[in-house]
Design an enzyme around this catalytic site. Structure first.
Site, PDB file in Angstrom:
ATOM      1  N   TYR A 144       0.891  -1.074   0.043  1.00 33.60           N
ATOM      2  CA  TYR A 144       0.021  -0.057  -0.076  1.00 33.60           C
ATOM      3  C   TYR A 144       0.863   1.186  -0.034  1.00 33.60           C
ATOM      4  O   TYR A 144       1.995   1.336   0.850  1.00 33.60           O
ATOM      5  CB  TYR A 144      -0.719  -0.154   1.178  1.00 33.60           C
ATOM      6  CG  TYR A 144      -1.695   1.142   1.487  1.00 33.60           C
ATOM      7  CD1 TYR A 144      -2.998   1.254   0.380  1.00 33.60           C
ATOM      8  CD2 TYR A 144      -1.630   2.127   2.215  1.00 33.60           C
ATOM      9  CE1 TYR A 144      -3.789   2.414   0.619  1.00 33.60           C
ATOM     10  CE2 TYR A 144      -2.503   3.256   2.331  1.00 33.60           C
ATOM     11  CZ  TYR A 144      -3.478   3.235   1.787  1.00 33.60           C
ATOM     12  OH  TYR A 144      -4.371   4.286   1.596  1.00 33.60           O
ATOM     13  N   ASP A 239       9.234   2.716   0.070  1.00 38.77           N
ATOM     14  CA  ASP A 239       8.107   3.542   0.731  1.00 38.77           C
ATOM     15  C   ASP A 239       8.302   2.839   2.328  1.00 38.77           C
ATOM     16  O   ASP A 239       8.100   2.107   2.635  1.00 38.77           O
ATOM     17  CB  ASP A 239       6.972   3.048   0.344  1.00 38.77           C
ATOM     18  CG  ASP A 239       5.754   3.428   1.160  1.00 38.77           C
ATOM     19  OD1 ASP A 239       5.968   4.121   2.240  1.00 38.77           O
ATOM     20  OD2 ASP A 239       4.494   3.416   0.706  1.00 38.77           O
ATOM     21  N   LYS A 267       3.589   8.550   9.109  1.00 41.58           N
ATOM     22  CA  LYS A 267       3.540   8.006  10.226  1.00 41.58           C
ATOM     23  C   LYS A 267       4.483   8.445  11.299  1.00 41.58           C
ATOM     24  O   LYS A 267       4.180   9.751  11.742  1.00 41.58           O
ATOM     25  CB  LYS A 267       3.546   6.538   9.991  1.00 41.58           C
ATOM     26  CG  LYS A 267       2.257   6.353   9.173  1.00 41.58           C
ATOM     27  CD  LYS A 267       2.177   4.701   8.981  1.00 41.58           C
ATOM     28  CE  LYS A 267       0.561   4.608   8.561  1.00 41.58           C
ATOM     29  NZ  LYS A 267       0.710   3.742   7.048  1.00 41.58           N
TER      30      LYS A 267
HETATM   31  C1  PLP Z   1       0.119   4.338   5.720  1.00 39.29           C
HETATM   32  C2  PLP Z   1       0.920   4.139   4.465  1.00 39.29           C
HETATM   33  C3  PLP Z   1       1.053   5.054   3.549  1.00 39.29           C
HETATM   34  C4  PLP Z   1      -0.067   6.133   3.229  1.00 39.29           C
HETATM   35  O1  PLP Z   1       0.156   7.115   4.333  1.00 39.29           O
HETATM   36  P1  PLP Z   1      -1.086   8.112   4.653  1.00 39.29           P
HETATM   37  O2  PLP Z   1      -0.655   9.079   5.604  1.00 39.29           O
HETATM   38  O3  PLP Z   1      -2.191   7.446   5.136  1.00 39.29           O
HETATM   39  O4  PLP Z   1      -1.565   8.760   3.549  1.00 39.29           O
HETATM   40  C5  PLP Z   1       1.695   4.809   2.253  1.00 39.29           C
HETATM   41  N1  PLP Z   1       2.690   3.887   2.437  1.00 39.29           N
HETATM   42  C6  PLP Z   1       2.628   2.931   3.535  1.00 39.29           C
HETATM   43  C7  PLP Z   1       3.653   1.933   3.439  1.00 39.29           C
HETATM   44  C8  PLP Z   1       1.767   2.941   4.457  1.00 39.29           C
HETATM   45  O5  PLP Z   1       1.846   2.521   5.620  1.00 39.29           O
END
Ligand code: PLP
Length: 428
Positions: A144, A239, A267
């Protein structure tokens, strides 16, 4: 436990907010029941609107790595708020957090702050496309990267190698530029690259996957990606929205000693405020406006409250490097305890763990990619979730989520959790 007031509040919310929530997984659709409304949180605990106290294993989906209402973060936000909450002009604070992040994370010279992980990943691929002058990207099924169009892609049908939209509203035109690969499968990646020679701008990956449960990269997988990227002029994007400032001070690049070309954050980097960031070596970052041609902007980007929270968080992590060891030890203790009681109760399960990311899968086979993650027994998971909730332990309301361990958890909390899992798994 009683959730009367939460249920009432949810009914009210549903009238004016789609599904009653501002982000879908919160609605408990995967586990049934109605979501819990939070009143406050401190350290490792949530306090809900019905007066229940819960041990929290979500921690706002990761940011609260040092616990809720962590005093230095709260104080930094309060002090900054008194001085004005947004200017849309540069502040010294932005340079301070940027310099600290650059000093903590390997292989980056410059960093730009945005407002979410979604924005960070969306901007990172635009930058990669601008820099390489290529259109396509490879992402992995089950990873994601936020909800921007290019990432809401599922495997295409039949022989086609490009993806198709997995949400209405994402156009076929966008989908055709995202190629979908299988996590932990280098051969699959090589096939995609060969079929799209000189067309792929970037490979984006969760270097330790956390959005299909926790899935570690197989030995050699990230190294292999690094190699094919280098050989083919493709940028490797890590990511690290979930893993950054959690698995190690410098994230997965440090943990596994692998260089990414662009890294995204979210995060933890915002200390619980809406913050994301993307970073790379100067040569790449200088492609961004205003000095380069790739446009990217934000009215509230670098917001002083958000930067104050993030800076206080990063300083705490930078000052006490033993935090990462403690997190690992606590999570390993939890893993051992859960394994022990599930085995004793003859439950079929697999536990995956890297550092302070852990997930329990109700399936005997190894969970190494999206397909194997999807094989877990969801009915058992539902019983597990609601059983634990009833014992005062709050895990994510979906079998596809990692648990986020916080340093605020005590060994008593962990023992309590293991006992709760023992009790609940006897009822499966
Ligand atoms: C949470 C998450 C996102 C998206 O971040 P948001 O602040 O919810 O837009 C993207 N990549 C990873 C790996 C994530 O865990």
């Amino acid at each position: 436990m009683m959730y009367q007031r939460s249920s009432q509040l949810f009914a009210e919310a549903e009238k004016v907010i789609p599904g009653g929530v501002n982000s879908p997984v919160r609605a408990f659709k995967a586990v049934g029941g109605t979501p819990i409304f939070v009143k406050s949180a401190k350290g490792a605990y949530l306090y809900d609107e019905d007066g229940n106290k819960l041990i929290d294993y979500i921690n706002s989906w990761g940011p609260m790595v040092l616990g809720h209402a962590y005093a230095p973060v709260v104080e930094a936000v309060i002090e900054k708020a008194k001085l004005g909450t947004s200017f849309g002009m540069p502040t010294e604070l932005e340079t301070q957090i940027a310099a600290l992040a650059v000093s903590m994370v390997p292989n980056i010279d410059k960093i730009r702050f945005v407002n979410s992980g979604t924005e960070a990943c969306m901007s990172a691929i635009r930058l990669a496309r601008g820099y390489t002058k290529r259109d396509k990207i490879i992402k992995f099924a089950g990873c994601y990267h936020g909800h921007s169009d290019s990432f809401l892609i599922q495997a295409g049908s039949g022989a086609v190698t490009f993806g198709s939209p997995n949400s209405p509203g994402v156009t076929e035109g966008t989908a055709k530029d995202t190629l979908l690969a299988k996590y932990n499968d280098l051969e699959n990646v090589a096939t995609l690259i060969n079929a799209n020679k000189n067309e792929i701008a970037a490979i984006i990956i969760e270097p330790v996957a956390g959005n299909m449960g926790c899935i570690p990269p197989n030995k050699g997988f990230l190294e292999g990606l690094r190699q094919v990227c280098t050989e083919n002029g493709i940028l490797l994007i890590f990511d690290e929205v979930m893993t950054g400032f959690r698995l190690a001070r410098g994230g997965v690049q440090e943990l596994f000693n692998i260089k990414a070309d662009i890294v995204t954050f979210g995060k933890v980097i915002g200390g619980g405020l809406p913050v994301g960031a993307f970073a790379a070596r100067a040569e790449i970052m200088n492609y961004l406006a205003p000095i380069g041609p790739v446009y990217q902007a934000g009215t509230l980007s670098g917001n002083p409250l958000a930067m104050a929270a993030g800076l206080a968080m990063l300083q705490a992590l930078d000052n006490d490097r033993a935090i990462f060891t403690r997190l690992e030890e606590k999570t390993a203790y939890l893993e051992a305890g859960i394994s022990r009681v599930l085995k004793a109760n003859n439950v079929v399960f697999t536990i995956n763990r890297v550092g302070s990311m852990i997930s329990v899968h109700f399936d005997a086979a190894p969970v190494t990619d999206f397909k194997s993650a999807a094989n877990g027994d969801n009915e058992t998971f539902k019983k597990f979730f609601h059983g634990l909730l009833n014992e005062g332990v709050y895990i994510a309301p979906s079998a596809y989520e990692t648990w986020f361990i916080t340093d605020a958890l005590t060994y008593e909390d962990l023992d309590f959790t293991i006992q709760a899992i023992d009790k609940v798994s006897k009822t499966f």
